[in-house]
Design an enzyme around this catalytic site. Structure first.
Site, PDB file in Angstrom:
ATOM      1  N   ASP A  92       0.828  -1.204   0.000  1.00 41.41           N
ATOM      2  CA  ASP A  92       0.000   0.000   0.000  1.00 41.41           C
ATOM      3  C   ASP A  92       0.865   1.257   0.000  1.00 41.41           C
ATOM      4  O   ASP A  92       1.972   1.248   0.537  1.00 41.41           O
ATOM      5  CB  ASP A  92      -0.904  -0.017   1.239  1.00 41.41           C
ATOM      6  CG  ASP A  92      -2.045   0.978   1.150  1.00 41.41           C
ATOM      7  OD1 ASP A  92      -2.363   1.428   0.033  1.00 41.41           O
ATOM      8  OD2 ASP A  92      -2.609   1.316   2.203  1.00 41.41           O
TER       9      ASP A  92
ATOM     10  N   ASN B 197     -10.747  -2.939  -6.001  1.00 43.23           N
ATOM     11  CA  ASN B 197     -10.001  -1.915  -6.744  1.00 43.23           C
ATOM     12  C   ASN B 197     -10.656  -1.519  -8.062  1.00 43.23           C
ATOM     13  O   ASN B 197     -10.286  -0.499  -8.656  1.00 43.23           O
ATOM     14  CB  ASN B 197      -8.567  -2.377  -7.005  1.00 43.23           C
ATOM     15  CG  ASN B 197      -7.687  -2.336  -5.777  1.00 43.23           C
ATOM     16  OD1 ASN B 197      -6.695  -3.057  -5.680  1.00 43.23           O
ATOM     17  ND2 ASN B 197      -8.046  -1.510  -4.781  1.00 43.23           N
TER      18      ASN B 197
END
Length: 250
Positions: free
Chosen positions: A28, A76
């Protein structure tokens, strides 16, 4: 000596002493890394992709046999069309460019996740990379692409239910050892250590079943800045933890 239940003793015996055998990483912070530099988010994703090679090649130095990385989640797809298209292009480019070096380094590559929404070219590249690295043993790299833990369990449950309906599986024989055989990760050991970069302290639907007894590290470093040195330090820290798996040591 520890007073452990039979089940806990079995789980403990499956894990080697010392550092982690299997590390899973939620990579991330690519977007924020790029924003800090006044660049578009895709610039950060490209930097993050380059970081993957360094960490993969560092695995043998720290005794890590299995590395699983979270590349693209089922959630996503909610990102902008431009970012999603750019990520899919990056995945195709990464596989094409890295296939030879991964194979030469002795990396076996597997992909987990639902491939239904992926384009045909990307699926062919994934299949080809899995095939050409199938005999490699130095590092086992698993890439989670269009992956979600809940989605994986739902798909596994569907397959299990189909086997029950077809008479291939007795419902009375279903226990906690049965479902893992239907998961995407059925050939992999459970992760010992899960790392999330960028300062977020959540697991984001990643390896929900498999990480029941994993150790977690939430670190502030953004993924493109995550280094071999920091990776090694986290592996060493894991080696110093007392893991009881629900048992009590006396």
């Amino acid at each position: 000596m520890a007073a452990l239940s039979e089940a806990s003793s079995r789980i403990l015996s499956d894990h080697p002493p010392g550092g982690p055998r299997h590390v899973a990483i939620i990579m991330d912070g690519n977007g924020r890394w790029a924003t800090q530099r006044g660049r578009p988010r895709l610039f950060g994703h490209h930097a993050g992709a380059r970081r993957v090679r360094e960490i993969v090649e560092a695995c043998p130095d720290f005794g890590v046999e299995y590395l699983t990385i979270f590349a693209f989640s089922t959630e996503n797809w909610k990102r902008t069309q431009v970012e999603v298209a750019g990520l899919m292009s990056l995945f195709r480019r990464y596989i094409s460019r890295e296939a030879r070096s991964l194979s030469e380094f002795g990396v076996r590559v597997r992909f987990i996740g639902d491939r239904v929404r992926l384009d045909d070219k990307l699926i062919r590249l994934m299949d080809d990379l899995e095939a050409i690295t199938a005999d490699k043993t130095r590092v086992n790299l698993t890439i989670a692409l269009n992956y979600g833990g809940r989605d994986e369990v739902a798909r596994a449950t569907q397959r299990l239910a189909q086997d029950v309906a077809a008479g291939r599986l007795n419902p009375d024989d279903v226990d906690e050892e049965t479902l893992p055989k239907y998961l995407d990760t059925y050939v992999l050991p459970d992760p010992d250590l899960v790392i999330r970069t960028s300062g977020e302290a959540r697991i984001s639907n990643f390896l929900l079943w498999q990480s029941a007894y994993a150790e977690y590290e939430f670190i502030d470093t953004l993924w493109p800045d995550f280094s071999k040195t920091e990776f090694g330090a986290l592996c060493a820290s894991y080696g110093g933890r007392e893991r009881r798996y629900g048992g009590v040591r006396t």
